[in-house]
Design a protein around this motif. Structure first.
Motif, PDB file in Angstrom:
ATOM      1  N   UNK A   1       0.746  -1.550  -0.358  1.00 18.58           N
ATOM      2  CA  UNK A   1      -0.045   0.131  -0.381  1.00 18.58           C
ATOM      3  C   UNK A   1       1.143   1.321  -0.143  1.00 18.58           C
ATOM      4  N   UNK A   2       0.535   2.129  -0.933  1.00 21.33           N
ATOM      5  CA  UNK A   2       1.321   4.019  -0.649  1.00 21.33           C
ATOM      6  C   UNK A   2       0.057   4.112  -1.632  1.00 21.33           C
ATOM      7  N   UNK A   3       0.404   5.747  -1.030  1.00 24.32           N
ATOM      8  CA  UNK A   3      -0.574   7.034  -1.473  1.00 24.32           C
ATOM      9  C   UNK A   3      -0.881   6.489  -2.791  1.00 24.32           C
ATOM     10  N   UNK A   4       0.217   6.344  -3.768  1.00 20.76           N
ATOM     11  CA  UNK A   4      -0.308   6.841  -5.178  1.00 20.76           C
ATOM     12  C   UNK A   4      -1.107   4.656  -5.252  1.00 20.76           C
ATOM     13  N   UNK A   5      -1.924   4.495  -5.044  1.00 20.24           N
ATOM     14  CA  UNK A   5      -2.495   3.154  -5.133  1.00 20.24           C
ATOM     15  C   UNK A   5      -3.280   3.047  -6.386  1.00 20.24           C
ATOM     16  N   UNK A   6      -3.540   3.726  -6.807  1.00 19.59           N
ATOM     17  CA  UNK A   6      -4.953   4.024  -7.803  1.00 19.59           C
ATOM     18  C   UNK A   6      -4.220   4.462  -8.721  1.00 19.59           C
ATOM     19  N   UNK A   7      -2.939   4.660  -9.024  1.00 24.29           N
ATOM     20  CA  UNK A   7      -2.073   5.468  -9.917  1.00 24.29           C
ATOM     21  C   UNK A   7      -1.188   3.808 -10.410  1.00 24.29           C
ATOM     22  N   UNK A   8      -1.038   3.359  -9.194  1.00 23.04           N
ATOM     23  CA  UNK A   8      -0.225   1.887  -9.608  1.00 23.04           C
ATOM     24  C   UNK A   8      -0.756   0.945 -10.461  1.00 23.04           C
ATOM     25  N   UNK A   9      -2.199   0.349  -9.527  1.00 22.40           N
ATOM     26  CA  UNK A   9      -3.238  -0.125 -10.050  1.00 22.40           C
ATOM     27  C   UNK A   9      -3.732   0.301 -11.686  1.00 22.40           C
ATOM     28  N   UNK A  10      -3.392   1.437 -12.275  1.00 20.05           N
ATOM     29  CA  UNK A  10      -3.741   1.811 -13.424  1.00 20.05           C
ATOM     30  C   UNK A  10      -2.121   1.493 -13.768  1.00 20.05           C
ATOM     31  N   UNK A  11      -1.213   1.426 -13.700  1.00 19.60           N
ATOM     32  CA  UNK A  11      -0.522   1.835 -14.721  1.00 19.60           C
ATOM     33  C   UNK A  11       0.249   0.565 -14.639  1.00 19.60           C
ATOM     34  N   UNK A  12      -0.181  -0.302 -13.823  1.00 17.02           N
ATOM     35  CA  UNK A  12       0.183  -2.188 -14.513  1.00 17.02           C
ATOM     36  C   UNK A  12      -1.325  -2.103 -15.492  1.00 17.02           C
ATOM     37  N   UNK A  13      -2.121  -2.148 -14.996  1.00 11.80           N
ATOM     38  CA  UNK A  13      -3.925  -2.505 -16.389  1.00 11.80           C
ATOM     39  C   UNK A  13      -2.755  -2.072 -17.136  1.00 11.80           C
ATOM     40  N   UNK A  14      -2.268  -0.677 -17.636  1.00  9.05           N
ATOM     41  CA  UNK A  14      -1.759  -0.380 -18.940  1.00  9.05           C
ATOM     42  C   UNK A  14      -0.829  -0.762 -19.351  1.00  9.05           C
ATOM     43  N   UNK A  15      -0.008  -1.336 -18.680  1.00  9.42           N
ATOM     44  CA  UNK A  15       0.865  -1.919 -19.396  1.00  9.42           C
ATOM     45  C   UNK A  15       0.615  -3.252 -20.074  1.00  9.42           C
ATOM     46  N   UNK A  16      -0.404  -4.343 -19.105  1.00  9.01           N
ATOM     47  CA  UNK A  16      -0.883  -5.288 -19.967  1.00  9.01           C
ATOM     48  C   UNK A  16      -1.728  -4.555 -21.318  1.00  9.01           C
ATOM     49  N   UNK A  17      -1.623  -3.549 -21.762  1.00  3.44           N
ATOM     50  CA  UNK A  17      -2.116  -3.637 -22.894  1.00  3.44           C
ATOM     51  C   UNK A  17      -1.485  -3.200 -24.112  1.00  3.44           C
ATOM     52  N   UNK A  18       0.165  -3.038 -23.142  1.00  7.16           N
ATOM     53  CA  UNK A  18       0.774  -2.379 -24.631  1.00  7.16           C
ATOM     54  C   UNK A  18       0.284  -3.690 -25.986  1.00  7.16           C
ATOM     55  N   UNK A  19       0.677  -3.027 -26.821  1.00  9.07           N
ATOM     56  CA  UNK A  19       1.163  -3.765 -28.306  1.00  9.07           C
ATOM     57  C   UNK A  19       2.370  -3.270 -28.925  1.00  9.07           C
ATOM     58  N   UNK A  20       1.745  -1.730 -29.369  1.00 13.52           N
ATOM     59  CA  UNK A  20       2.742  -1.627 -30.149  1.00 13.52           C
ATOM     60  C   UNK A  20       3.839  -0.264 -29.815  1.00 13.52           C
ATOM     61  N   UNK A  21       5.536  -0.990 -30.175  1.00 15.31           N
ATOM     62  CA  UNK A  21       5.990   0.246 -29.999  1.00 15.31           C
ATOM     63  C   UNK A  21       6.677   1.352 -30.780  1.00 15.31           C
TER      64      UNK A  21
END
Length: 159
Positions: A105-125
């Motif tokens: 747990x940290x103060x930025x938990x909502x951003x942490x969760x969203x960051x993890x979700x976004x990495x799973x969606x990445x398909x191009x760079x």
């Protein structure tokens, strides 16, 4: 050298170049000299709710990621560390699989969760001429932009 030896050597070099581009994690420098696995990348913007620059709050650092030649990745997130694997295909396709970590747990938990979700969606760079790494989903929609740590200007000392 004979003409046959030179042609054989050129064929071997061509084969090696083709094999290199087919292998995951092979560094492919762009015109500006950057490669996916040539630096530590700092997250600059996340685009899940529209474009938004990340501002480092007091005591909170921006996430970072390093793509290593062997297909491993590591870095920092809002609440801890990132680790996992990535695989590139063709010129700009990528799949990132982060290891699941016990959440701290940290103060930025909502951003942490969203960051993890976004990495799973990445398909191009792609790496832009402006030295940004743009990570997108399968439709080409931007998920995040990153900048190379080696090219971030440090503030000059005040006099």
């Amino acid at each position: 050298m004979s003409k046959v030896t030179i042609l054989s050597l050129l064929a071997l070099i061509g084969f090696a170049a083709i094999a290199c581009t087919a292998i995951s994690g092979c560094a492919r420098p762009t015109r500006n000299g950057l490669a996916l696995n040539g630096d530590i990348w700092m997250v600059d913007s996340l685009f899940y709710d529209g474009p938004g620059n990340l501002r480092s709050a007091k005591g909170v650092t921006k996430p970072s990621v390093e793509f290593m030649e062997d297909g491993q990745l590591s870095g920092t997130s809002f609440c801890g560390i990132l680790s996992g694997r990535y695989k590139t295909e063709g010129r700009n396709l990528i799949r990132i699989d982060l290891e699941k970590k016990a959440e701290t747990p940290c103060e930025e938990q909502a951003m942490e969760t969203k960051l993890q979700e976004q990495f799973a969606l990445i398909r191009e760079y792609r790496i832009t001429p402006e030295n940004q790494l743009i990570l997108s989903d399968s439709t080409g929609s931007k998920i995040m932009s990153l900048v190379p740590a080696s090219r971030i200007q440090k503030p000059s000392p005040s006099r």
